[in-house]
Motif scaffolding. Structure first.
Motif, PDB file in Angstrom:
ATOM      1  N   ALA A 171       0.826  -1.204   0.000  1.00 50.95           N
ATOM      2  CA  ALA A 171       0.000   0.000   0.000  1.00 50.95           C
ATOM      3  C   ALA A 171       0.861   1.256   0.000  1.00 50.95           C
ATOM      4  O   ALA A 171       0.469   2.289  -0.556  1.00 50.95           O
ATOM      5  N   GLY A 172       2.059   1.163   0.577  1.00 47.40           N
ATOM      6  CA  GLY A 172       2.978   2.290   0.605  1.00 47.40           C
ATOM      7  C   GLY A 172       3.766   2.470  -0.679  1.00 47.40           C
ATOM      8  O   GLY A 172       4.589   3.377  -0.780  1.00 47.40           O
ATOM      9  N   GLY A 173       3.542   1.597  -1.667  1.00 45.88           N
ATOM     10  CA  GLY A 173       4.170   1.763  -2.973  1.00 45.88           C
ATOM     11  C   GLY A 173       5.433   0.966  -3.205  1.00 45.88           C
ATOM     12  O   GLY A 173       6.039   1.080  -4.269  1.00 45.88           O
ATOM     13  N   ALA A 174       5.849   0.155  -2.240  1.00 45.65           N
ATOM     14  CA  ALA A 174       7.075  -0.621  -2.417  1.00 45.65           C
ATOM     15  C   ALA A 174       6.842  -1.771  -3.389  1.00 45.65           C
ATOM     16  O   ALA A 174       5.827  -2.463  -3.325  1.00 45.65           O
ATOM     17  N   LEU A 182      13.001  -7.355   2.242  1.00 47.42           N
ATOM     18  CA  LEU A 182      13.305  -6.418   3.321  1.00 47.42           C
ATOM     19  C   LEU A 182      12.161  -5.413   3.339  1.00 47.42           C
ATOM     20  O   LEU A 182      11.964  -4.671   2.378  1.00 47.42           O
ATOM     21  N   MET A 183      11.371  -5.441   4.412  1.00 50.38           N
ATOM     22  CA  MET A 183      10.188  -4.582   4.519  1.00 50.38           C
ATOM     23  C   MET A 183      10.146  -3.921   5.887  1.00 50.38           C
ATOM     24  O   MET A 183      10.470  -4.555   6.889  1.00 50.38           O
ATOM     25  N   VAL A 184       9.729  -2.664   5.894  1.00 48.23           N
ATOM     26  CA  VAL A 184       9.526  -1.926   7.138  1.00 48.23           C
ATOM     27  C   VAL A 184       8.152  -1.273   7.066  1.00 48.23           C
ATOM     28  O   VAL A 184       7.813  -0.624   6.069  1.00 48.23           O
ATOM     29  N   ALA A 227      14.704   2.144  -1.177  1.00 45.20           N
ATOM     30  CA  ALA A 227      15.522   0.980  -0.823  1.00 45.20           C
ATOM     31  C   ALA A 227      16.880   1.041  -1.513  1.00 45.20           C
ATOM     32  O   ALA A 227      17.890   0.628  -0.930  1.00 45.20           O
ATOM     33  N   GLU A 228      16.910   1.569  -2.723  1.00 45.05           N
ATOM     34  CA  GLU A 228      18.170   1.637  -3.441  1.00 45.05           C
ATOM     35  C   GLU A 228      19.186   2.501  -2.680  1.00 45.05           C
ATOM     36  O   GLU A 228      20.364   2.149  -2.591  1.00 45.05           O
ATOM     37  N   HIS A 229      18.734   3.590  -2.102  1.00 49.26           N
ATOM     38  CA  HIS A 229      19.634   4.435  -1.302  1.00 49.26           C
ATOM     39  C   HIS A 229      20.187   3.650  -0.107  1.00 49.26           C
ATOM     40  O   HIS A 229      21.378   3.736   0.207  1.00 49.26           O
TER      41      HIS A 229
END
Length: 181
Positions: free
Chosen positions: A27-30, A94-96, A135-137
């Motif tokens: 939902a957050g776009g990841a 990897l999810m937060v 995530a790339e950063h």
């Protein structure tokens, strides 16, 4: 914050909170492999299906939580089953949770996965992530090396095809490139 490795039974018992985390992440776009909106029941079922891989030793999963039953983040390592690739693993999912972002949880989970991989004798990790994503950063600032970009690799949660960048990181004794001279 507590971070624990989940065995198959614990993963199955935490499938509800893990499903909530997965649905929130989408939902957050990841771009983690799912399209929005992601139904909570489908997210729970996806996590329950991971139990078999965990029990077989093909997947290692860590979950971070502040209180029992509320998972705020997770990271997994997909472990290789072929003799010629036992030295490497793929970092996946990897999810937060959006409510826990900006507190270093992603970096902490990444460090746990790297440390545990090195402790298992894994010397090479690899992953893919949406090019230009937050995530790339994280990966670049954590010492991961980009290996290349693939156009139109996967659809983001809105269904738009996006490029992905492949990353790798050497661990342990092989972490430094050989000296030339």
């Amino acid at each position: 914050m507590n971070t624990v490795r989940l065995d198959a039974g614990r993963l199955h018992r935490l499938a509800g909170p893990l499903g909530e985390l997965l649905a929130d992440t989408v939902a957050g776009g990841a771009s983690v492999g799912f399209l929005a909106p992601l139904d909570h029941a489908a997210a729970v079922a996806w996590w329950r299906e991971r139990s078999e891989a965990v029990a077989a030793g093909r997947l290692a999963v860590w979950a971070a939580y502040e209180e029992p039953g509320r998972v705020l983040g997770t990271v997994s390592l997909a472990l290789q089953d072929k003799p010629n690739s036992a030295h490497r693993a793929e970092l996946v999912k990897l999810m937060v949770h959006r409510a826990a972002r900006g507190r270093g949880l992603g970096r902490g989970l990444l460090a746990v996965a790297e440390e545990q991989a090195a402790a298992r004798g894994i010397t090479l990790l690899h992953l893919d992530t949406e090019t230009g994503s937050p995530a790339e950063h994280l990966y670049r600032s954590s010492g991961w090396t980009p290996a290349g970009t693939v156009p139109d690799y996967a659809a983001d949660p809105a269904g738009v095809l996006r490029p992905t960048t492949i990353y790798y990181k050497r661990l342990g004794a092989r972490a430094e490139p050989p000296a030339t001279g």
